[in-house]
Design an enzyme around this catalytic site. Structure first.
Site, PDB file in Angstrom:
ATOM      1  N   ASP A 141      -1.791  15.534  14.587  1.00 41.73           N
ATOM      2  CA  ASP A 141      -0.840  16.426  15.250  1.00 41.73           C
ATOM      3  C   ASP A 141      -1.568  17.666  15.738  1.00 41.73           C
ATOM      4  OD1 ASP A 141       1.268  14.694  14.646  1.00 41.73           O
ATOM      5  OD2 ASP A 141       1.548  15.621  12.664  1.00 41.73           O
ATOM      6  N   GLN A 148       4.714   3.813  12.294  1.00 45.57           N
ATOM      7  CA  GLN A 148       5.601   4.915  11.950  1.00 45.57           C
ATOM      8  C   GLN A 148       6.819   4.312  11.238  1.00 45.57           C
ATOM      9  OE1 GLN A 148       6.556   7.912  11.069  1.00 45.57           O
ATOM     10  NE2 GLN A 148       5.653   8.758  12.937  1.00 45.57           N
ATOM     11  N   HIS A 186       3.672  -0.953   3.871  1.00 47.58           N
ATOM     12  CA  HIS A 186       3.070   0.346   3.577  1.00 47.58           C
ATOM     13  C   HIS A 186       4.201   1.327   3.285  1.00 47.58           C
ATOM     14  CE1 HIS A 186      -0.137   3.337   3.655  1.00 47.58           C
ATOM     15  NE2 HIS A 186       0.593   4.105   4.444  1.00 47.58           N
ATOM     16  N   ASN A 232      -2.723   2.014  24.559  1.00 50.82           N
ATOM     17  CA  ASN A 232      -3.512   2.866  23.675  1.00 50.82           C
ATOM     18  C   ASN A 232      -3.781   2.171  22.341  1.00 50.82           C
ATOM     19  OD1 ASN A 232      -4.814   5.410  23.046  1.00 50.82           O
ATOM     20  ND2 ASN A 232      -3.118   5.795  21.657  1.00 50.82           N
ATOM     21  N   GLU A 255       1.265   5.653   0.643  1.00 49.37           N
ATOM     22  CA  GLU A 255       0.731   6.887   1.218  1.00 49.37           C
ATOM     23  C   GLU A 255       1.150   8.087   0.381  1.00 49.37           C
ATOM     24  OE1 GLU A 255       0.774   7.795   5.593  1.00 49.37           O
ATOM     25  OE2 GLU A 255       2.036   9.476   4.916  1.00 49.37           O
ATOM     26  N   SER A 297       0.863  -1.180   0.000  1.00 45.68           N
ATOM     27  CA  SER A 297       0.000   0.000   0.000  1.00 45.68           C
ATOM     28  C   SER A 297       0.897   1.226   0.000  1.00 45.68           C
ATOM     29  CB  SER A 297      -0.936  -0.002   1.210  1.00 45.68           C
ATOM     30  OG  SER A 297      -0.221  -0.137   2.422  1.00 45.68           O
ATOM     31  N   PHE A 357      12.210  14.754   9.916  1.00 48.00           N
ATOM     32  CA  PHE A 357      11.078  13.860  10.186  1.00 48.00           C
ATOM     33  C   PHE A 357      11.316  13.079  11.485  1.00 48.00           C
ATOM     34  CE2 PHE A 357      10.049  13.227   5.375  1.00 48.00           C
ATOM     35  CZ  PHE A 357       9.430  14.470   5.346  1.00 48.00           C
TER      36      PHE A 357
END
Length: 295
Positions: free
Chosen positions: A121, A184, A274, A169, A29, A27, A224
């Site tokens: 963010d 990430q 990804h 989480n 982005e 995939s 980054f």
């Protein structure tokens, strides 16, 4: 002896990869362009990478309404022009539950049924959002039976109180109905593998898809990495030392690093990747070719 062993290792990896193609999913982005020139580059990349039959393509999402509108428009255009499964990012920033529900309903009515659900963010000076990613997953599932991806952090989210709190989480997001987690970007494969094991140990059984960032610009990468709490290994920095003005060599080095990563991860049982394309197709296309994913 060490050199021979290293060569044997690479030969073994290459042999292993050569038989993998049918089991690999990819995939990609993209992000909304800010100029006509960037938009042309984006569409060239989308059309080229679409030939690899990706499982889905995602488009990032800004915190202001203009950026949101660009995401909505691109997502719908990708679906219309390519027939690909187009997955918009959706965040909790600067939006009420009612607004998020309306956006979700609009996507569903337009045939957009895969969403990447994120907290987002928080812009400087803005308060924390009313809801978080796990709440957003719950909200989306109340609207319709969306296919939902969420974010995961092998090196811990920069704002997490602890690694365990971060895992807790992630579990909340999966338990709320998320179908998979996309990580990430990272460069330490051992950290990803340990993270994957910890997910299982914490009752997280959804697929953990590694996010791969093909790098060709070290200063951009370091920027980054600072924002995202990602460790840039010394060996990677050294590989880019002295080639600041040599774009082609930088691309070659970056592709080589990412190719080694996907080969090792494939050997460790990873079947879905990804790619963070930065709206450019060349390196991601080459990586997929290495994996055996071809038009």
């Amino acid at each position: 002896m060490n050199t021979f062993t290293h060569a044997q290792h690479h030969h073994s990896l290459n042999q292993y990869i050569s038989g993998l193609a049918e089991g690999i999913n990819v995939s990609f982005e993209f992000f909304p362009p800010k100029s006509a020139e960037m938009e042309e580059t984006l569409w060239q990349s989308i059309f080229r990478l679409s030939t690899l039959n990706p499982k889905f393509v995602s488009v990032t999402y800004g915190a202001n309404s203009g950026a949101r509108d660009r995401t909505h428009d691109i997502i719908k255009a990708i679906k219309q022009k390519t027939g690909l499964i187009a997955a918009p990012h959706l965040t909790c920033i600067d939006a009420t539950k009612a607004q998020l529900a309306d956006i979700a309903k609009d996507y569903w009515s337009n045939g957009i049924k895969h969403i990447v659900a994120l907290r987002g963010d928080i812009p400087a000076g803005q308060p924390n959002p009313q809801i978080y990613a796990a709440d957003l997953v719950t909200l989306l599932k109340e609207v319709a039976d969306f296919d939902i991806s969420v974010a995961a952090y092998p090196e811990v989210h920069p704002e997490a109180k602890s690694a365990q709190a971060d895992l807790d989480n992630l579990k909340r997001k999966i338990d709320a109905g998320a179908n998979r987690a996309i990580t990430q970007f990272f460069f330490d494969i051992e950290k990803f593998l340990r993270f994957r094991d910890k997910c299982v140990a914490n009752g997280i059984h959804a697929e953990i898809i590694p996010g791969i960032l093909p790098v060709s610009n070290l200063s951009q990468l370091e920027r980054f990495a600072t924002m995202t709490n990602v460790h840039v290994p010394n060996w990677l920095t050294k590989m880019f030392t002295g080639i600041d003005d040599d774009i082609e060599t930088r691309k070659f080095v970056g592709a080589s690093v990412a190719m080694d990563m996907v080969k090792v991860l494939s050997r460790e049982g990873v079947r879905d990747f990804h790619f963070y394309t930065l709206n450019r197709a060349e390196m991601s296309f080459a990586l997929c070719h290495t994996l055996g994913v071809k038009p």
